[in-house]
Design a protein around this motif. Sequence first.
Motif, PDB file in Angstrom:
ATOM      1  N   LEU A  25      18.214  -5.322 140.109  1.00  0.00           N
ATOM      2  CA  LEU A  25      17.299  -5.394 140.262  1.00  0.00           C
ATOM      3  C   LEU A  25      17.273  -3.983 140.331  1.00  0.00           C
ATOM      4  N   THR A  26      17.292  -4.077 141.613  1.00  0.00           N
ATOM      5  CA  THR A  26      17.400  -2.202 142.475  1.00  0.00           C
ATOM      6  C   THR A  26      17.874  -0.894 141.637  1.00  0.00           C
ATOM      7  N   ARG A  77      15.871  -0.888 137.810  1.00  0.00           N
ATOM      8  CA  ARG A  77      14.190  -0.289 138.290  1.00  0.00           C
ATOM      9  C   ARG A  77      14.299   1.480 138.796  1.00  0.00           C
ATOM     10  N   SER A  78      15.502   1.514 139.275  1.00  0.00           N
ATOM     11  CA  SER A  78      16.179   2.724 139.676  1.00  0.00           C
ATOM     12  C   SER A  78      16.303   3.925 138.411  1.00  0.00           C
ATOM     13  N   SER A 137       5.268  -6.740 136.856  1.00  0.00           N
ATOM     14  CA  SER A 137       4.916  -6.517 138.342  1.00  0.00           C
ATOM     15  C   SER A 137       6.500  -6.313 138.693  1.00  0.00           C
ATOM     16  N   GLY A 138       6.514  -5.885 140.041  1.00  0.00           N
ATOM     17  CA  GLY A 138       7.554  -5.874 141.411  1.00  0.00           C
ATOM     18  C   GLY A 138       7.680  -7.192 141.008  1.00  0.00           C
ATOM     19  N   GLN A 197       9.193 -10.020 138.731  1.00  0.00           N
ATOM     20  CA  GLN A 197       9.741  -9.299 139.174  1.00  0.00           C
ATOM     21  C   GLN A 197      11.309  -9.964 140.226  1.00  0.00           C
ATOM     22  N   LEU A 198      10.561 -10.026 141.139  1.00  0.00           N
ATOM     23  CA  LEU A 198      11.526 -10.483 142.547  1.00  0.00           C
ATOM     24  C   LEU A 198      10.894 -11.568 142.414  1.00  0.00           C
TER      25      LEU A 198
END
Length: 445
Positions: free
Chosen positions: A37-38, A41-42, A53-54, A57-58
Amino acid sequence: MTVAPREDWRRPGPTAEQRRNDLWIGLGMTGLALVSLTLARSTGAFLLGPPPSGPEQLFWTVAVTLPLIWRRRWPTATVLVVAVAFIAAQARSAPESQFSSWALFCALYTVGAWGQDRQLSRRLRIGVIATMFAWLGIYYAVMIDHIPATAFADAVGPVPPVLAAMVNGVLLNVLVFGFAYFFGETAWVAARREHELRAQAEDLRRSQAEARERAVLGERVRIARELHDVVAHHVSVMGVQASACRRVFDRDPGKARTALTAIEQSARTAVDELRRMLGVLRTSAGTDAAPPVAGGVERIDELVARARAAGLTATLGVYGDPVALPDSVSQTAYRVTQEAVTNTLKHADAALLDVRLRYLAREVEVDVTDDGRGGGRAGTVGLGLIGMRERVTAHDGDLEAGPRTGGGWRVRARFPLAASADPPVGSQREPSDDPRVAAGTEPSA
């Protein structure tokens, strides 16, 4: 151990070690999904559209992957939670899809491999797979109108690009879900076969143990029977002769000497037979040693002679055309006659003993009668009678033992012979004072 029918068998639940492994697998999958996921997003790779939203997503990333920590303990609940979370995450355009797809694959595999109810497991997997394809169809139907015109600007193949993308997605999902279903079913079948092998191995070990116990018991019975046959007869004859010797010792030394000689001969014969039998028992299991040779029908006259020497009026008659008997039948006929003569000497207080050996059309018969006290034995079943019955039954024969009409006791054993008997081997008639026996005409019993 009885193996249950295939559809009724339920796989045992996971062990403590397997549950610990599932915990680490679930946590590891969740950690990798968060890394994925990180990275997504990057790079800004939001393939499903603008992401939520973040924190959301988490949440969806954890919701899809973390339930794997219970995958073998509660496989049905796990696959349902993972499937619902997976569709919800895609509906919300959560960017992490790689490890979420693997989590769904793992959950489908697990319910196939560990599901307790096979019918429910199959229906659930088919339902989840059908739902996933339905969701794929809905996704394509919604997204087809939002595809940019320049999305397939470089397409050069013969297949329309939108159709090619849809077919590619369907084929990829068919492979993923097909393998998940196949591998789950294969794992369950493998566990079932392992269970069957363990059950069969346990049954085999139990059967071998029972066979060894039966062999030991059978050998003990055989030894007891042989000891009884060898010892009881000779000791009984020796006892009768010793009693006769005591009665005539002072007034007729010649008869006493004859009785003592007979006692000596019986003792030597008993010792010789015991040595032969004990020699076989001492032989190692790896040595092919012949069993002690018992007497056959040709030695029945010796039994009659011993009874006659013990003071009985004993006769032997052989009727019919003698044929060659199998060794086992001949030895059994001898042992039955020996036991019957021994019982007459020990229990009957008889004066007359009549032994008859008859060769009939399809059977051979030994018939031993006396004029002693039959009533004293009618209510008892000793080891001798049991041994006789076991020997005769082993050859599919019949044994009769009981008092005669008019007094006395009778033991009669019949042994079936093969349809094609061997040629006659010659008469074995014992000379007798009875002219009917000597002439071969059987007197009435």
